[in-house]
Design a protein around this motif. Structure first.
Motif, PDB file in Angstrom:
ATOM      1  N   TYR A  43       5.356   5.899  -9.339  1.00  0.00           N
ATOM      2  CA  TYR A  43       4.830   6.980  -8.331  1.00  0.00           C
ATOM      3  C   TYR A  43       4.697   8.132  -9.093  1.00  0.00           C
ATOM      4  CZ  TYR A  43       4.521  10.027  -4.314  1.00  0.00           C
ATOM      5  OH  TYR A  43       3.880  10.990  -3.602  1.00  0.00           O
ATOM      6  N   CYS A  47       1.154  10.177  -9.824  1.00  0.00           N
ATOM      7  CA  CYS A  47       0.988  11.513  -8.978  1.00  0.00           C
ATOM      8  C   CYS A  47       0.831  12.608 -10.051  1.00  0.00           C
ATOM      9  CB  CYS A  47       1.952  11.703  -8.184  1.00  0.00           C
ATOM     10  SG  CYS A  47       2.036  10.495  -6.725  1.00  0.00           S
ATOM     11  N   SER A  48       0.808  12.378 -11.406  1.00  0.00           N
ATOM     12  CA  SER A  48       1.008  13.428 -12.576  1.00  0.00           C
ATOM     13  C   SER A  48      -0.296  13.785 -12.962  1.00  0.00           C
ATOM     14  CB  SER A  48       1.686  12.947 -13.608  1.00  0.00           C
ATOM     15  OG  SER A  48       3.111  12.550 -13.276  1.00  0.00           O
ATOM     16  N   PHE A  49      -1.145  14.808 -12.144  1.00  0.00           N
ATOM     17  CA  PHE A  49      -2.296  15.060 -12.382  1.00  0.00           C
ATOM     18  C   PHE A  49      -2.092  15.986 -13.674  1.00  0.00           C
ATOM     19  CE2 PHE A  49      -3.078  13.309  -8.546  1.00  0.00           C
ATOM     20  CZ  PHE A  49      -4.459  13.142  -8.190  1.00  0.00           C
ATOM     21  N   ALA A  55      -7.480  13.113 -12.596  1.00  0.00           N
ATOM     22  CA  ALA A  55      -6.245  12.323 -12.106  1.00  0.00           C
ATOM     23  C   ALA A  55      -5.832  11.365 -13.145  1.00  0.00           C
ATOM     24  CB  ALA A  55      -6.906  11.374 -10.995  1.00  0.00           C
ATOM     25  N   LYS A  78       1.216   2.185  -1.959  1.00  0.00           N
ATOM     26  CA  LYS A  78       0.567   2.764  -0.858  1.00  0.00           C
ATOM     27  C   LYS A  78       0.438   4.332  -0.744  1.00  0.00           C
ATOM     28  CE  LYS A  78       1.978  -1.304   2.112  1.00  0.00           C
ATOM     29  NZ  LYS A  78       2.890  -1.567   3.249  1.00  0.00           N
ATOM     30  N   LYS A  79       1.434   4.910  -1.245  1.00  0.00           N
ATOM     31  CA  LYS A  79       1.459   6.397  -1.158  1.00  0.00           C
ATOM     32  C   LYS A  79       0.862   7.029  -2.589  1.00  0.00           C
ATOM     33  CE  LYS A  79       6.041   5.849   0.605  1.00  0.00           C
ATOM     34  NZ  LYS A  79       7.404   6.041   0.454  1.00  0.00           N
ATOM     35  N   ILE A  80       0.211   6.288  -3.438  1.00  0.00           N
ATOM     36  CA  ILE A  80      -0.451   7.044  -4.674  1.00  0.00           C
ATOM     37  C   ILE A  80      -1.811   7.703  -4.109  1.00  0.00           C
ATOM     38  CG2 ILE A  80      -1.695   6.470  -6.630  1.00  0.00           C
ATOM     39  CD1 ILE A  80       0.331   4.193  -7.201  1.00  0.00           C
ATOM     40  N   PRO A  81      -2.029   8.668  -4.520  1.00  0.00           N
ATOM     41  CA  PRO A  81      -3.372   9.540  -4.244  1.00  0.00           C
ATOM     42  C   PRO A  81      -4.589   8.795  -4.585  1.00  0.00           C
ATOM     43  CG  PRO A  81      -2.031  10.822  -5.547  1.00  0.00           C
ATOM     44  CD  PRO A  81      -1.349   9.678  -5.541  1.00  0.00           C
ATOM     45  N   ASN A  82      -5.586   8.812  -3.920  1.00  0.00           N
ATOM     46  CA  ASN A  82      -6.812   7.837  -3.892  1.00  0.00           C
ATOM     47  C   ASN A  82      -7.600   8.441  -5.090  1.00  0.00           C
ATOM     48  OD1 ASN A  82      -6.672   6.576  -1.537  1.00  0.00           O
ATOM     49  ND2 ASN A  82      -7.674   8.407  -0.247  1.00  0.00           N
ATOM     50  N   LYS A  83      -7.313   9.635  -5.707  1.00  0.00           N
ATOM     51  CA  LYS A  83      -7.943   9.962  -7.075  1.00  0.00           C
ATOM     52  C   LYS A  83      -7.649   9.068  -8.120  1.00  0.00           C
ATOM     53  CE  LYS A  83     -10.057  14.398  -5.608  1.00  0.00           C
ATOM     54  NZ  LYS A  83     -10.166  15.665  -6.189  1.00  0.00           N
ATOM     55  N   THR A  84      -6.098   8.567  -8.037  1.00  0.00           N
ATOM     56  CA  THR A  84      -5.588   7.994  -9.090  1.00  0.00           C
ATOM     57  C   THR A  84      -6.231   6.630  -9.319  1.00  0.00           C
ATOM     58  OG1 THR A  84      -3.451   9.275  -8.850  1.00  0.00           O
ATOM     59  CG2 THR A  84      -3.481   7.185  -9.942  1.00  0.00           C
TER      60      THR A  84
END
Length: 181
Positions: A43, A47-49, A55, A78-84
């Motif tokens: 996770y 989430c590490s932009f 992304a 399920k919680k990962i950002p869509n841009k990743t």
């Protein structure tokens, strides 16, 4: 964006990942393995932009066998950002009962199966060369190149074939010389 890439044609899967990375103009690729990654680490990586807001591009290797805490990883995904871009990669075909495979609809993951076996065969090529069958040898060589076989590997196999033929001829000559006594 989540992809599940699986199947026996591992080189094709790797090529697909590289092409996707180029197509999306993603920066660095982060490789992670389920055996040494906790759900929390997955996770955090996903989430590490970077400081420019780019992304992450994460390849997450999983086995084709059952994973003990697979549901924990699914919840995190399920919680990962869509841009990743998260690519779940397996070097074997996942069965329909595999937790990751079954979760594809709820993860909105695109599933890619690379089960097509390679058509080329370096041994066939070497045999055709040493049988002096030029037409068939060229056909096999073309198949090898279309599947991006390593040129040095092909050359080393030709060298190996030549060494075997030379060795067999030497043994035949030795046997012929000994049997004449």
């Amino acid at each position: 964006m989540i992809y599940i890439v699986h199947g026996d044609d591992y080189p094709k899967s790797r090529k697909l990942i590289i092409n996707q990375q180029k197509k999306l103009a993603m920066g660095l690729k982060t490789e992670m393995d389920i055996s040494d990654t906790t759900p929390r680490e997955l996770y955090e990586t996903a989430c590490s932009f970077d400081i420019f807001g780019n992304a992450p591009f994460v390849v997450f290797n999983i086995p084709s066998t059952k994973v003990a805490n697979a549901s924990d990883y699914i919840e995190v995904m399920k919680k990962i950002p869509n841009k990743t871009v998260l690519i779940i990669l397996c070097d074997r075909e996942l069965g329909r009962t595999n937790t990751f495979y079954k979760s594809a609809p709820e993860l909105k993951a695109k599933v890619v199966l690379n089960a097509e076996a390679q058509d080329s065969n370096v041994f066939k090529f070497v045999d055709q060369v040493f049988m002096k069958n030029k037409h068939e040898a060229y056909k096999e060589l073309e198949k090898l190149h279309l599947e991006d076989s390593n040129d040095f590997y092909i050359l080393s196999m030709l060298s190996y074939g030549l060494r075997n033929i030379t060795h067999a001829k030497y043994q035949t000559d030795e046997f012929s010389n000994k049997s004449s006594f």
